[in-house]
Scaffold this motif. Structure first.
Motif, mmCIF file in Angstrom:
data_model
loop_
_atom_site.group_PDB
_atom_site.id
_atom_site.type_symbol
_atom_site.label_atom_id
_atom_site.label_comp_id
_atom_site.label_asym_id
_atom_site.label_seq_id
_atom_site.Cartn_x
_atom_site.Cartn_y
_atom_site.Cartn_z
ATOM 1 N N TYR A 8 -10.151 91.065 -60.303
ATOM 2 C CA TYR A 8 -11.097 91.357 -59.224
ATOM 3 C C TYR A 8 -10.890 92.799 -58.782
ATOM 4 C CZ TYR A 8 -13.461 91.225 -54.735
ATOM 5 O OH TYR A 8 -14.299 91.497 -53.678
ATOM 6 N N PRO A 9 -11.975 93.581 -58.657
ATOM 7 C CA PRO A 9 -13.365 93.257 -58.937
ATOM 8 C C PRO A 9 -13.598 92.962 -60.420
ATOM 9 C CG PRO A 9 -13.200 95.232 -57.581
ATOM 10 C CD PRO A 9 -11.833 94.945 -58.104
ATOM 11 N N PHE A 10 -14.631 92.180 -60.692
ATOM 12 C CA PHE A 10 -14.961 91.705 -62.025
ATOM 13 C C PHE A 10 -16.017 92.628 -62.628
ATOM 14 C CE2 PHE A 10 -17.134 87.936 -64.355
ATOM 15 C CZ PHE A 10 -16.446 88.220 -65.530
ATOM 16 N N GLY A 11 -15.687 93.210 -63.795
ATOM 17 C CA GLY A 11 -16.626 94.099 -64.445
ATOM 18 C C GLY A 11 -15.957 95.407 -64.833
ATOM 19 N N PRO A 12 -16.741 96.469 -65.038
ATOM 20 C CA PRO A 12 -18.148 96.633 -64.656
ATOM 21 C C PRO A 12 -19.131 96.020 -65.658
ATOM 22 C CG PRO A 12 -17.346 98.645 -65.649
ATOM 23 C CD PRO A 12 -16.164 97.715 -65.566
ATOM 24 N N PHE A 13 -20.229 95.477 -65.110
ATOM 25 C CA PHE A 13 -21.325 94.956 -65.916
ATOM 26 C C PHE A 13 -22.411 96.027 -66.040
ATOM 27 C CE2 PHE A 13 -19.282 91.044 -64.803
ATOM 28 C CZ PHE A 13 -19.624 90.146 -65.808
ATOM 29 N N ALA A 14 -23.018 96.091 -67.229
ATOM 30 C CA ALA A 14 -24.101 97.039 -67.464
ATOM 31 C C ALA A 14 -25.327 96.285 -67.976
ATOM 32 C CB ALA A 14 -23.682 98.094 -68.483
ATOM 33 N N VAL A 221 -10.321 82.348 -56.560
ATOM 34 C CA VAL A 221 -11.647 81.982 -57.046
ATOM 35 C C VAL A 221 -12.587 83.158 -56.808
ATOM 36 C CG1 VAL A 221 -13.612 80.429 -56.757
ATOM 37 C CG2 VAL A 221 -11.282 79.522 -56.613
ATOM 38 N N LEU A 222 -13.272 83.577 -57.872
ATOM 39 C CA LEU A 222 -14.265 84.629 -57.771
ATOM 40 C C LEU A 222 -15.639 84.001 -57.622
ATOM 41 C CD1 LEU A 222 -15.193 87.636 -58.079
ATOM 42 C CD2 LEU A 222 -15.437 87.130 -60.519
ATOM 43 N N LEU A 223 -16.314 84.342 -56.543
ATOM 44 C CA LEU A 223 -17.655 83.841 -56.282
ATOM 45 C C LEU A 223 -18.618 85.023 -56.279
ATOM 46 C CD1 LEU A 223 -19.447 81.383 -55.481
ATOM 47 C CD2 LEU A 223 -18.994 81.982 -53.097
ATOM 48 N N MET A 224 -19.510 85.048 -57.269
ATOM 49 C CA MET A 224 -20.569 86.047 -57.286
ATOM 50 C C MET A 224 -21.723 85.535 -56.426
ATOM 51 S SD MET A 224 -20.316 86.743 -61.360
ATOM 52 C CE MET A 224 -20.345 88.475 -61.770
ATOM 53 N N GLY A 241 -23.394 90.659 -55.205
ATOM 54 C CA GLY A 241 -22.054 90.995 -54.751
ATOM 55 C C GLY A 241 -20.997 90.065 -55.321
ATOM 56 N N GLN A 242 -19.753 90.255 -54.889
ATOM 57 C CA GLN A 242 -18.632 89.410 -55.293
ATOM 58 C C GLN A 242 -17.712 89.213 -54.096
ATOM 59 O OE1 GLN A 242 -16.465 91.111 -58.597
ATOM 60 N NE2 GLN A 242 -18.311 91.531 -59.784
ATOM 61 N N THR A 258 -17.968 95.868 -51.045
ATOM 62 C CA THR A 258 -18.812 96.502 -50.039
ATOM 63 C C THR A 258 -20.047 97.151 -50.658
ATOM 64 O OG1 THR A 258 -17.512 98.542 -50.175
ATOM 65 C CG2 THR A 258 -16.852 96.918 -48.512
ATOM 66 N N GLU A 259 -20.105 97.213 -51.996
ATOM 67 C CA GLU A 259 -21.263 97.720 -52.715
ATOM 68 C C GLU A 259 -21.644 96.700 -53.783
ATOM 69 O OE1 GLU A 259 -22.884 100.414 -51.955
ATOM 70 O OE2 GLU A 259 -21.477 101.205 -50.469
ATOM 71 N N PRO A 260 -22.918 96.581 -54.128
ATOM 72 C CA PRO A 260 -23.321 95.613 -55.151
ATOM 73 C C PRO A 260 -22.856 96.020 -56.544
ATOM 74 C CG PRO A 260 -25.208 96.903 -54.418
ATOM 75 C CD PRO A 260 -24.073 97.270 -53.517
ATOM 76 N N TRP A 261 -22.607 95.023 -57.388
ATOM 77 C CA TRP A 261 -22.262 95.289 -58.787
ATOM 78 C C TRP A 261 -23.498 95.265 -59.675
ATOM 79 C CZ3 TRP A 261 -23.332 91.535 -62.440
ATOM 80 C CH2 TRP A 261 -23.565 90.240 -61.954
#
Length: 311
Positions: A8-14, A221-224, A241-242, A258-261
């Motif tokens: 966590y944080p999970f990603g980065p996703f593109a 637990v990661l909750l998106m 978010g996450q 605090t910022e969207p992924w």
């Protein structure tokens, strides 16, 4: 391939350049819009259980398959159609998990008055047994804004591994709540929200669950989640978010982005039935890569990917 534990944080996703990976129009019942898919790996392929409708905006659930996560073939007939009074105007926004040989699917039953979180089960993703609304009398918009009817609940996301002998599910639109179960069929909801909107942020006007939660390397637990801000012109802006949750205290958020992924960035994200929407509902690990599937402005389906480095 077994999914690895994540950080966590999970990603980065593109977002993928091939987006949209699914468009409407292949069949009459999905001729206008396809969006907001659940995702799961079955028989070595990625399956999407996706929301679709024609111009009448009465949603059915369809089934699509992919070997690579990008190119999908769709089955000709919907796998779930409205059949009960509480869902007569749509079966919407599915999420799915697989536990001990059974698929558990949550979806929204819509009667144009109340949105009700419903449960269905299957052994093959095609034939579903409906178990009805899960939380009669609950309104997850309480304290946020008025709803057309006295009941309102959406977006049930189940952690497929039990914690201390019970299953956990987070659900809700407006606020997000916790529910627990001993058998995955009967659920008890906590009336106190776990996550609320935060004015002045990308979570300003509502929060809603995303795909099924997953465990992190630390055991959390990661909750998106999906969050909306209402624009001055009355439109909306949905970003993703996450949050991180302690499984021993599943009603407590211990960290949040605090910022969207993920947020609207392409033409399809910004133009459609409801513009400026990226709404993630499906998450799978397949062939070494994470695939996060999302609705693009309630009209097409996109995917964002993340391939972790081998350690």
């Amino acid at each position: 391939m077994t999914a690895p534990l994540v950080d966590y944080p999970f990603g980065p996703f593109a977002p993928r350049p091939e987006n949209p990976v699914l468009r409407p129009g292949r069949h009459d019942w999905e001729s206008a819009n396809v969006y907001n898919p659940a995702a799961i790996v079955a028989d070595g392929r990625i399956a999407l259980v996706y929301r679709a409708h024609a111009d009448d905006i009465v949603s059915n659930l369809g089934l699509a398959w992919s070997d690579d996560g990008i190119t999908f073939s769709t089955e000709p007939d919907p796998v779930m159609v409205p059949s009960e009074d509480y869902e007569r105007y749509g079966c919407e926004d599915p999420r799915v998990v697989f536990v001990d040989g059974t698929y558990y699917l949550t979806y929204t039953g819509w009667d144009r008055h109340s949105a009700r979180l419903c449960l269905a089960t299957s052994t093959d993703l095609r034939r579903w047994d409906k178990h009805g609304p899960m939380f009669p009398g609950i309104n997850t918009f309480a304290g946020v804004r008025e709803t057309p009817g006295p009941e309102w609940s959406k977006g049930g996301v189940i952690l497929p591994e039990p914690i201390d002998g019970r299953y956990l599910m987070w659900f809700g639109e407006g606020n997000i709540h916790l529910a627990t179960s001993d058998d995955l069929l009967h659920w008890k909801a906590d009336p106190t929200p776990v996550l609320r909107p935060e004015p002045g942020t990308f979570m300003g006007d509502l929060v809603e669950t995303g795909p099924q939660p997953i465990r992190t390397r630390t055991g959390h637990v990661l909750l998106m989640h999906n969050s909306a801000v209402i624009q001055p012109d009355g439109g909306v802006y949905y970003a993703c978010g996450q949050v991180l949750i302690d499984p021993r205290r599943p009603d407590v958020v211990v960290a949040k982005l605090t910022e969207p992924w993920l947020e609207p960035s392409t033409y399809e994200d910004q133009h459609g039935l409801v513009s400026n929407v990226t709404f993630v509902e499906g998450l799978v690990f397949h062939r070494g890569t994470w695939f996060a599937y999302y609705g693009q402005s309630d009209t097409t389906i996109g995917v964002a990917t993340y391939t972790p480095e081998e350690s």
